[in-house]
Design a protein around this motif. Sequence first.
Motif, PDB file in Angstrom:
ATOM      1  N   SER A 111       0.825  -1.211   0.000  1.00 24.95           N
ATOM      2  CA  SER A 111       0.000   0.000   0.000  1.00 24.95           C
ATOM      3  C   SER A 111       0.854   1.255   0.000  1.00 24.95           C
ATOM      4  N   SER A 112       2.157   1.081   0.155  1.00 26.70           N
ATOM      5  CA  SER A 112       3.051   2.257   0.221  1.00 26.70           C
ATOM      6  C   SER A 112       4.266   2.021  -0.668  1.00 26.70           C
ATOM      7  N   GLY A 113       4.072   2.223  -1.939  1.00 26.00           N
ATOM      8  CA  GLY A 113       5.177   2.078  -2.876  1.00 26.00           C
ATOM      9  C   GLY A 113       5.678   0.650  -2.974  1.00 26.00           C
ATOM     10  N   TYR A 114       6.994   0.501  -2.973  1.00 22.66           N
ATOM     11  CA  TYR A 114       7.578  -0.817  -3.190  1.00 22.66           C
ATOM     12  C   TYR A 114       7.799  -1.605  -1.909  1.00 22.66           C
ATOM     13  N   GLY A 115       7.771  -0.967  -0.763  1.00 20.19           N
ATOM     14  CA  GLY A 115       7.779  -1.688   0.498  1.00 20.19           C
ATOM     15  C   GLY A 115       9.111  -2.299   0.882  1.00 20.19           C
ATOM     16  N   GLN A 116       9.231  -2.669   2.159  1.00 21.80           N
ATOM     17  CA  GLN A 116      10.479  -3.182   2.698  1.00 21.80           C
ATOM     18  C   GLN A 116      10.830  -4.552   2.132  1.00 21.80           C
ATOM     19  N   ALA A 117       9.814  -5.394   1.890  1.00 21.70           N
ATOM     20  CA  ALA A 117      10.090  -6.732   1.356  1.00 21.70           C
ATOM     21  C   ALA A 117      10.749  -6.631  -0.015  1.00 21.70           C
ATOM     22  N   PHE A 118      10.281  -5.695  -0.827  1.00 20.49           N
ATOM     23  CA  PHE A 118      10.859  -5.470  -2.142  1.00 20.49           C
ATOM     24  C   PHE A 118      12.312  -5.013  -1.994  1.00 20.49           C
ATOM     25  N   THR A 119      12.534  -4.023  -1.113  1.00 22.66           N
ATOM     26  CA  THR A 119      13.880  -3.502  -0.899  1.00 22.66           C
ATOM     27  C   THR A 119      14.823  -4.580  -0.401  1.00 22.66           C
ATOM     28  N   ASP A 120      14.352  -5.412   0.536  1.00 22.49           N
ATOM     29  CA  ASP A 120      15.190  -6.491   1.061  1.00 22.49           C
ATOM     30  C   ASP A 120      15.624  -7.450  -0.045  1.00 22.49           C
ATOM     31  N   SER A 121      14.718  -7.727  -0.968  1.00 28.84           N
ATOM     32  CA  SER A 121      15.049  -8.627  -2.075  1.00 28.84           C
ATOM     33  C   SER A 121      16.162  -8.055  -2.945  1.00 28.84           C
ATOM     34  N   THR A 122      16.166  -6.739  -3.144  1.00 24.94           N
ATOM     35  CA  THR A 122      17.179  -6.118  -4.004  1.00 24.94           C
ATOM     36  C   THR A 122      18.565  -6.152  -3.385  1.00 24.94           C
ATOM     37  N   ARG A 123      18.642  -6.330  -2.071  1.00 15.38           N
ATOM     38  CA  ARG A 123      19.934  -6.253  -1.389  1.00 15.38           C
ATOM     39  C   ARG A 123      20.610  -7.601  -1.200  1.00 15.38           C
ATOM     40  N   SER A 124      20.006  -8.650  -1.704  1.00 19.85           N
ATOM     41  CA  SER A 124      20.548  -9.993  -1.487  1.00 19.85           C
ATOM     42  C   SER A 124      20.862 -10.694  -2.797  1.00 19.85           C
ATOM     43  N   VAL A 125      21.264  -9.912  -3.798  1.00 16.27           N
ATOM     44  CA  VAL A 125      21.558 -10.479  -5.116  1.00 16.27           C
ATOM     45  C   VAL A 125      22.889  -9.937  -5.622  1.00 16.27           C
ATOM     46  N   ASP A 126      23.397 -10.572  -6.670  1.00 15.02           N
ATOM     47  CA  ASP A 126      24.649 -10.121  -7.278  1.00 15.02           C
ATOM     48  C   ASP A 126      24.424  -9.021  -8.308  1.00 15.02           C
ATOM     49  N   LEU A 127      23.285  -9.073  -8.983  1.00 12.48           N
ATOM     50  CA  LEU A 127      23.018  -8.128 -10.064  1.00 12.48           C
ATOM     51  C   LEU A 127      21.515  -7.921 -10.201  1.00 12.48           C
ATOM     52  N   ILE A 128      21.113  -6.669 -10.408  1.00 11.00           N
ATOM     53  CA  ILE A 128      19.712  -6.329 -10.662  1.00 11.00           C
ATOM     54  C   ILE A 128      19.576  -5.964 -12.135  1.00 11.00           C
ATOM     55  N   VAL A 129      18.559  -6.509 -12.790  1.00  7.60           N
ATOM     56  CA  VAL A 129      18.274  -6.170 -14.187  1.00  7.60           C
ATOM     57  C   VAL A 129      16.935  -5.455 -14.240  1.00  7.60           C
ATOM     58  N   ALA A 130      16.908  -4.275 -14.837  1.00 13.81           N
ATOM     59  CA  ALA A 130      15.686  -3.475 -14.910  1.00 13.81           C
ATOM     60  C   ALA A 130      15.602  -2.784 -16.256  1.00 13.81           C
ATOM     61  N   ALA A 131      14.408  -2.344 -16.601  1.00 11.12           N
ATOM     62  CA  ALA A 131      14.187  -1.664 -17.879  1.00 11.12           C
ATOM     63  C   ALA A 131      14.528  -0.189 -17.769  1.00 11.12           C
ATOM     64  N   GLN A 132      15.013   0.372 -18.865  1.00 13.02           N
ATOM     65  CA  GLN A 132      15.198   1.814 -18.962  1.00 13.02           C
ATOM     66  C   GLN A 132      13.841   2.500 -18.799  1.00 13.02           C
ATOM     67  N   GLY A 133      13.823   3.628 -18.108  1.00 16.20           N
ATOM     68  CA  GLY A 133      12.581   4.379 -17.955  1.00 16.20           C
ATOM     69  C   GLY A 133      12.138   5.001 -19.265  1.00 16.20           C
ATOM     70  N   GLU A 134      10.885   5.409 -19.321  1.00 14.64           N
ATOM     71  CA  GLU A 134      10.370   6.069 -20.511  1.00 14.64           C
ATOM     72  C   GLU A 134      11.160   7.337 -20.792  1.00 14.64           C
ATOM     73  N   GLN A 135      11.517   7.556 -22.031  1.00 18.26           N
ATOM     74  CA  GLN A 135      12.347   8.693 -22.402  1.00 18.26           C
ATOM     75  C   GLN A 135      11.645  10.003 -22.085  1.00 18.26           C
ATOM     76  N   GLY A 136      12.370  10.882 -21.391  1.00 18.12           N
ATOM     77  CA  GLY A 136      11.863  12.206 -21.110  1.00 18.12           C
ATOM     78  C   GLY A 136      10.745  12.245 -20.097  1.00 18.12           C
ATOM     79  N   ALA A 137      10.482  11.151 -19.418  1.00 16.43           N
ATOM     80  CA  ALA A 137       9.381  11.121 -18.463  1.00 16.43           C
ATOM     81  C   ALA A 137       9.824  10.441 -17.186  1.00 16.43           C
TER      82      ALA A 137
END
Length: 279
Positions: A96-122
């Motif tokens: 209910s509040s953005g990405y939350g602590q569980a999401f953040t915790d998951s990002t900190r226990s990996v070797d590499l994060i893969v994500a998409a480039q944001g929309e251009q100019g936005a």
Amino acid sequence: MGYKTILAVLDSTKSARQISDFSIALAEQFGSHVIGLHSEAVAAMPLIAPMEIPDPVAVQAMQDMAHEETRTIGQVFEEAGRREGVSTEWRSFLSSSGYGQAFTDSTRSVDLIVAAQGEQGAASENRSELETVLYESGRPVLLVPYIFKEPKPIKRVLIAWNGSREAARATFDALPFLKQATSVEIFSVVDSEAADASKALPGGEIAAALARHGVNVTVVTKELAELRASAHIENRLSDESIDLLVMGAYSHKRWWEVLFGGVTRTVLDSMTALTLLSR
């Protein structure tokens, strides 16, 4: 040495297949386990004017749409893993509040994060929050340009080097890619008229350190002159057909606002190569 745990950030149906495919391809290359991660937002409570009465029907409809998006993204990711026989794990969080602590915790226990480039100019509020979470994860983030439709081998790498802590961190975070590349270039933009300009070759020491790891490395410098640093980087990416750009992410929550000692969001808005960022 390699990336043994890869996190695929699957924030939308639009980029789910692209990021799944790129993450799975990297897993095949490095023998990795891939975690597919999605955060589903709890629908806000719409109000009916003029008395501002909560509308439960609208809330349920919005939540149903969010559930369907989560289901679709999960299917895309899991099918990609089964197709290539890669070890995968699906995680979805309701927040209910953005990405939350569980999401953040998951990002900190990996070797590499893969994500998409944001929309251009936005920069939507949701996307800005996601990038802030990734920026604060403490892990290297590999951004995939939206123009890339399918993975390809990473053969030519350019390291945007200015001698900073962030650039050093990014360089060594990228070492698994560098050791497998056919060529790696340490690229520096220098201002010879600056009061603190050094006569030593920029990037010489980091190049020697990488060479001891067996990296095929060269050093190139360009004079700042009339071009912005971002323009020099963009030109080099194009001229040398670079597959991967490695650069430091600087001390600001919006990557695109302060990069590489003053390089603007131009670099990330006009991405022509995979880009690995570290802080």
